[in-house]
Design a protein around this motif. Structure first.
Motif, short mmCIF file in Angstrom:
data_model
loop_
_atom_site.label_atom_id
_atom_site.label_comp_id
_atom_site.label_asym_id
_atom_site.label_seq_id
_atom_site.Cartn_x
_atom_site.Cartn_y
_atom_site.Cartn_z
N THR A 144 -0.31 -23.82 1.83
CA THR A 144 -0.37 -22.88 0.70
C THR A 144 0.53 -23.38 -0.41
O THR A 144 0.14 -23.44 -1.58
N TYR A 146 -13.00 -17.88 6.18
CA TYR A 146 -12.25 -16.93 7.00
C TYR A 146 -13.15 -15.90 7.67
O TYR A 146 -13.04 -15.62 8.86
N GLU A 147 -14.10 -15.35 6.90
CA GLU A 147 -14.91 -14.25 7.44
C GLU A 147 -15.95 -14.76 8.45
O GLU A 147 -16.16 -14.13 9.48
N LYS A 160 -0.97 -10.99 -3.28
CA LYS A 160 -0.62 -9.64 -2.83
C LYS A 160 0.77 -9.61 -2.22
O LYS A 160 1.59 -8.76 -2.52
N LYS A 161 1.00 -10.60 -1.32
CA LYS A 161 2.29 -10.71 -0.67
C LYS A 161 3.38 -10.89 -1.73
O LYS A 161 4.42 -10.23 -1.70
N ARG A 170 -3.62 -15.19 -8.34
CA ARG A 170 -4.63 -14.18 -8.02
C ARG A 170 -6.00 -14.63 -8.52
O ARG A 170 -7.00 -14.57 -7.81
N PHE A 182 -4.41 -14.07 4.27
CA PHE A 182 -4.01 -12.94 3.44
C PHE A 182 -3.82 -13.43 2.00
O PHE A 182 -3.23 -14.49 1.79
N PRO A 183 -4.36 -12.69 1.00
CA PRO A 183 -4.23 -13.18 -0.38
C PRO A 183 -2.77 -13.40 -0.76
O PRO A 183 -1.95 -12.49 -0.63
N THR A 184 -2.47 -14.59 -1.23
CA THR A 184 -1.09 -14.96 -1.52
C THR A 184 -0.49 -14.07 -2.59
O THR A 184 0.67 -13.65 -2.49
N ARG A 229 -5.72 -17.95 -0.73
CA ARG A 229 -5.37 -17.17 0.46
C ARG A 229 -4.48 -18.01 1.36
O ARG A 229 -4.59 -19.23 1.37
N ALA A 285 -4.14 -16.54 8.74
CA ALA A 285 -4.68 -15.19 8.59
C ALA A 285 -5.46 -15.03 7.30
O ALA A 285 -6.33 -14.17 7.19
N ASN A 312 5.57 -18.63 3.29
CA ASN A 312 4.29 -19.27 3.00
C ASN A 312 4.15 -20.54 3.83
O ASN A 312 5.13 -21.24 4.09
#
Lengths: 149, 626
Positions: free
Chosen positions: B345, B433-434, B196-197, B180, B192-194, B185, B190, B341
Motif C-alpha cells: 500500500t 477482492y470481491e 477511510k482508515k 480516495r 479496506f479503503p485506505t 484499498r 482485507a 499500512n
C-alpha cells in the motif's frame, strides 16, 4: 554485571517497550537468553522475570539453551512443503538423531524449522548458518552436511 | 526544497551517465532469492575476472526483477549497446558470457533472455516482451531489479520523492482526497479503503500519532514485501512520508520480520540516506511537516501481522490481538491514534501522488483500482514475483505469465494460509477482492501457490491448518481448541483412518471458528479446509473410503516399488537406503522390503538422477485395503 550486558543496556532506554529489542540483542551477543541475563534485564527494565519469560517464550526467535556450532533451518513454507520440505526435515532428524528444535549431543548442529525464508521460487530450501541452499534433495542435503564440522 | 532540487539534478546526471556509459557496467540481481541461487559467488567471480583482465567495468548489485525461476540473473551493459540480461548463470556459463560480451563486445546470445531496449538487438528480443513480463503492469515494482537499491540517487533520478514533494504542496485533506479518488484499498489482504482508515485517524484527537509500516510478511509462500524492500526501499519509505503527512503523524515505524536480514539492512541504509538528504527530521524540505522513521524487528510470530497484535509486540508485550473497537486509528500504539499500512500500500502511494489519482484509476476495474503484486510459486513453470492489474483472471496469471503447470493443473491457493484452494472451474475468475471472497477465498497479501496432480489437497489443507494452529496465540477458544481439533481429524484422514462423519465435523468446526474467533488469523484459518471440502470432496472421500491418495503424497497410503525390468542392479539405492530395506547382488534387479522401508525418498532420488538405472524405483499409491 558483565561489561557486555552493560554496553547493551546503554543503547536502550529504560522503558518496557525496549524489552524485545534488548532480548534480541542479548541473543545476538550470547546466542541464547540465559537465566542470568533475564535477571539482569528484569532489574534494568523493572519488569518481572515472569513477564520476561512470558514475552520471550511467546516469540519463536528466542532460545533458552546455548546453540550448537551450526544452525540448520529447514524451510517449511508452502512452496517448500509442496516440493518436499518435510521429507528433508525427516531425513535430518534421522541422520542427526535429534528432533526438530534440539541440538545434537556433540553440539555440532541445531535443527529448526522456519515458516518461510521467502525464496519460494527456489524451493525447497535449507539454511545452514547464513547460507541458503536452494532446490534441495535428500541426497544433496546429506552431501552438504559434510561441509560443516 | 532547493537543496534537494540540486541533489536531484546531480542524481539525474549520474543516472544518465550510467545509461550512456563509457565503461561496461555489470548488474547482478542480488536480492535474497538471487543470493540463494548463488548471486554473490558470481559477484566475486566477476570482480576477479575484471581485475585479472584489467577491464574498467563497474559491478552493481540490483534487486529482483521478478522471474525468480531464471535466477541468478546477470546483466551486462556495454557502451553504446542496450543492457542485456542473462539467466540461470553459473560460474561456468559466466566465463563464456564475460569473455564473449565483456572482452569481445559480442553478446552471448545463447544464455540471454532479453535486452532492456524496445527493439531486438543482435537477435536478442526486448526483455519486457518476455512472456512472463509482457502481460504485467509494473507500477509498484517499476524500479525493482533496475536501480541500485542502496543508491538514493538512482531513486531520485527515476522521479523518486516527486510524489512526496507534490503531497507537501497539497493540504493533508487533499492528499487523502487523492487516495480516495484513486480508489486505493489496503494491499495487506482485507482490502479496506485506505482513505477511510486515514480519515478516522486524521480526525482523532491526539498530539502524537503513529504510522506503522507492516512488513511482518509471515505468510509462508509469499515474498512480495521482502522483494520490494530489498529492491526499492525508498519507494516504501516515500510512501510512509506521504501517509504520515496525510494522517498527521510525526513518528513512523517499520515493523519487519527478523528473518529478512537483507531487507532490514537496506532499510537502515535508506533511512540514513534520507536523513542526509533532509527527507527526515524536523520541518522536512522547509515545510511544517516533521517525521522520523524507526525500525522494529519482529521476533517470529505470524499473528503479529494482525494490527492489534503488532501494536502489542512493539509495546514489548506478547503479540496477542485484542478485541476491537477501539480501532487502532483511534487508540493504537501507546494509546495514540495509529495507522498500520502494508508495505505494498505504501509502495503504491508515491506513484499515485506523482502521476495523479486519475492516472491510477486507469488500471484495474471499478471498485478494484490499480495493480497487485503476487508471488507466484509452487508447481508452476515460471515462478517469481509479478504485478498485474486487479481483475486479471487466474488463467492469465497461471498460463500466460506463469507459463502453465508442469503436469496437470489441480488447484491454486490464493491468500496463503488464510485463503482458499480453488479448483479448475475457477480459472476464469477475475482476481479482485470481491470475486475471490465469493469463491470462499481471499486476496490476502498475495501469495499464489499453484498445485498440480502431484499435490494432495488434503495434505495441503492439513499443512495450512497445522501452520495456523501452531501460530495461534491461544487467547480465544475457537481458534486455540478448534483448529487443534481440526488438525487432528485431518491427521487421521491422511493416515487413512478417517471416517465419513469427519467431513461434517470439519465443516461444522470450520464454520464455528470463522464466526467465533477473535481476530483475522482465527476467522480465516478454516478457509483452506472449507474450500477443499467444497471443491475437492472426492479426494477426501478417497482417503477415507479407499485409503487411497491419488497424488501419492500421504505417506501411510503409498508404497515404494522396484520395477524389475528397469533395474540394472547398480546398487546406488542399496548404498543410500538408511534402513537396509533394499538388497540384491550387483547387476541383478534389487528387492525392496516394504516392512523395512521408511519412505524417505533417498532411493527414488538417486535412481531418478542416475544415468545407468533411471526410473527403476517408483512411488505409487498402495493397493486398496480389504
Amino acid at each position: 554485571m558483565s561489561e557486555k550486558m552493560r554496553s547493551i543496556f546503554e543503547k536502550y532506554e529504560r522503558s518496557p517497550d525496549q524489552l524485545i529489542p534488548i532480548l534480541q540483542e542479548v541473543q545476538r551477543e550470547y546466542g541464547y537468553v540465559s537465566p542470568e541475563s533475564v535477571k539482569m534485564i528484569s532489574r534494568y527494565l523493572r519488569v518481572t522475570e515472569n513477564q520476561i519469560y512470558g514475552v520471550s517464550s511467546f516469540y519463536a526467535q528466542f532460545r533458552f539453551t546455548p546453540p550448537g556450532r551450526h544452525s540448520i533451518k529447514v524451510c517449511l513454507g508452502t512452496a517448500c512443503h509442496v516440493r518436499g520440505g518435510a521429507t528433508l526435515l525427516e531425513m535430518l532428524e534421522r541422520e542427526l538423531d535429534i528432533k526438530c528444535g534440539q541440538t545434537t549431543a556433540d553440539r555440532r548442529f541445531d535443527l529448526d524449522r522456519v515458516a518461510c525464508l521467502g525464496c519460494c521460487a527456489l524451493s525447497p530450501v535449507v539454511q545452514i548458518d547464513k547460507e541458503i541452499s536452494s532446490r534441495m534433495t535428500v541426497t544433496k542435503l546429506s552431501e552438504l552436511l559434510k561441509k560443516y564440522e | 526544497m532547493n537543496k534537494l532540487k540540486k541533489k536531484i539534478t546531480l542524481a539525474k546526471g549520474k543516472w544518465e551517465e550510467l545509461q550512456d556509459n563509457k565503461d561496461p557496467v555489470i548488474y547482478v540481481g542480488a536480492a535474497s532469492c538471487g543470493r540463494a541461487a548463488g548471486a554473490l559467488e558470481l559477484v566475486d567471480e566477476i570482480e576477479r575476472y575484471i581485475s585479472e583482465n584489467k577491464v574498467n567495468a563497474r559491478v552493481i548489485q540490483v534487486g529482483c526483477i521478478g522471474p525468480c525461476y531464471l535466477e541468478p540473473l546477470v546483466d551486462i551493459k556495454m557502451p553504446g549497446q542496450p543492457r542485456i540480461s542473462y539467466s540461470n548463470v553459473n560460474t561456468k556459463v559466466l566465463g563464456h558470457i564475460l569473455k564473449s560480451h565483456l572482452l569481445e563486445g559480442q553478446p552471448f546470445a545463447r544464455a540471454s533472455i532479453g535486452n532492456f531496449s524496445r527493439e531486438t538487438f543482435m537477435d536478442i528480443p526486448p526483455l519486457f516482451e518476455h512472456p512472463m513480463l509482457k502481460p504485467q503492469v509494473r507500477i509498484v515494482l517499476r524500479n525493482c531489479g533496475i536501480i541500485d537499491p542502496e543508491e538514493i540517487d538512482h531513486y531520485l533520478a527515476t522521479d523518486g520523492y516527486q510524489g512526496f514533494m507534490n503531497a507537501l504542496k497539497m493540504t493533508p485533506e487533499d492528499v487523502i482526497g487523492a487516495v480516495r479518488q484513486a480508489g486505493l484499498r489496503g494491499r495487506g489482504g482485507a482490502g479496506f479503503p485506505t482513505f477511510k482508515k486515514w480519515t478516522v485517524c486524521r480526525n482523532s484527537p491526539g498530539e502524537q500519532k503513529y504510522l506503522i509500516c507492516n512488513a511482518d510478511e509471515g505468510d509462508p509462500g509469499a515474498f512480495m514485501n521482502r522483494s520490494l524492500i530489498e529492491s526499492d526501499p525508498h519507494a516504501v519509505l516515500e510512501g510512509m512520508l506521504i501517509a504520515g503527512y496525510a494522517i498527521g503523524a510525526s513518528k513512523g515505524i517499520v515493523y519487519i520480520r527478523a528473518e529478512y536480514p537483507l531487507a532490514i539492512e537496506r532499510l537502515k541504509k535508506a533511512i540514513a540516506q534520507m536523513k542526509e538528504y533532509g527527507l527526515l527530521g524536523n520541518n522536512i524540505l522547509g515545510s511544517r511537516f516533521s517525521f522520523d522513521i524507526k525500525i522494529k524487528e519482529g521476533a517470529g510470530a505470524f499473528v503479529c501481522g494482525e494490527e492489534t497484535a503488532l501494536i502489542a509486540s512493539i509495546e514489548g508485550k506478547r503479540g496477542m490481538p485484542r478485541s476491537r473497537p477501539p480501532f487502532p486509528a483511534i487508540s493504537g500504539l501507546f494509546g495514540c491514534p495509529t495507522i498500520i499500512n502494508n508495505v505494498e500500500t505504501l509502495g503504491t502511494l508515491p506513484n499515485i501522488l506523482r502521476n495523479g489519482a486519475e492516472w491510477y484509476t486507469r488500471f484495474g476495474k471499478e471498485g478494484n483500482r490499480g495493480t497487485k503484486t503476487f508471488s507466484l510459486v509452487g508447481k508452476i513453470r515460471r515462478s517469481g514475483l509479478i504485478e498485474v492489474q486487479l481483475g486479471t483472471t487466474l488463467r492469465e496469471i497461471i498460463f500466460d505469465i506463469g507459463g502453465g503447470v508442469q503436469k496437470n493443473f489441480k488447484a491454486i491457493q490464493t491468500g496463503g494460509p488464510s485463503g482458499g484452494c480453488l479448483s479448475e472451474e475457477f480459472l476464469d475468475l477475475p482476481v479482485d477482492y470481491e470475486s475471490l471472497a465469493s469463491a470462499g477465498s481471499i486476496m490476502g497479501s498475495g501469495g499464489l501457490i499453484v498445485m498440480d496432480e502431484d499435490t494432495c489437497v488434503v495434505d495441503v489443507a492439513k499443512y495450512f491448518l497445522d501452520f495456523t494452529q501452531k501460530e495461534s496465540c491461544g487467547k480465544c477458544i475457537p481458534c486455540r481448541v478448534g483448529t487443534k481439533h481440526m488438525v487432528e481429524i485431518l491427521e487421521r484422514i491422511t493416515h487413512g483412518e478417517g471416517n465419513p462423519e469427519d467431513l461434517m465435523t470439519l465443516r461444522n468446526l470450520g464454520d464455528t471458528i470463522k464466526k467465533g474467533a477473535l481476530c483475522g488469523l482465527g476467522q480465516t484459518a478454516p478457509n483452506p479446509v472449507l474450500t477443499t471440502l467444497r471443491y475437492f470432496r472426492n479426494e477426501y472421500l478417497e482417503h477415507i473410503k479407499d485409503g487411497r491418495c491419488r497424488a501419492v503424497v500421504c505417506k501411510d497410503l503409498i508404497e515404494y516399488r522396484v520395477i524389475k525390468e528397469k533395474c540394472t542392479g547398480c546398487q546406488s539405492c542399496v548404498r543410500v537406503c538408511p534402513t537396509g530395506a533394499i538388497s540384491g547382488p550387483r547387476s541383478e534387479p534389487h528387492n525392496l522390503d516394504p516392512t523395512k522401508c521408511i519412505k524417505c525418498r533417498s532411493c527414488y532420488e538417486i535412481c531418478r538422477f542416475d544415468a545407468i538405472a533411471g526410473d527403476a524405483i517408483v512411488i505409487r499409491t498402495a493397493e486398496k485395503r480389504s
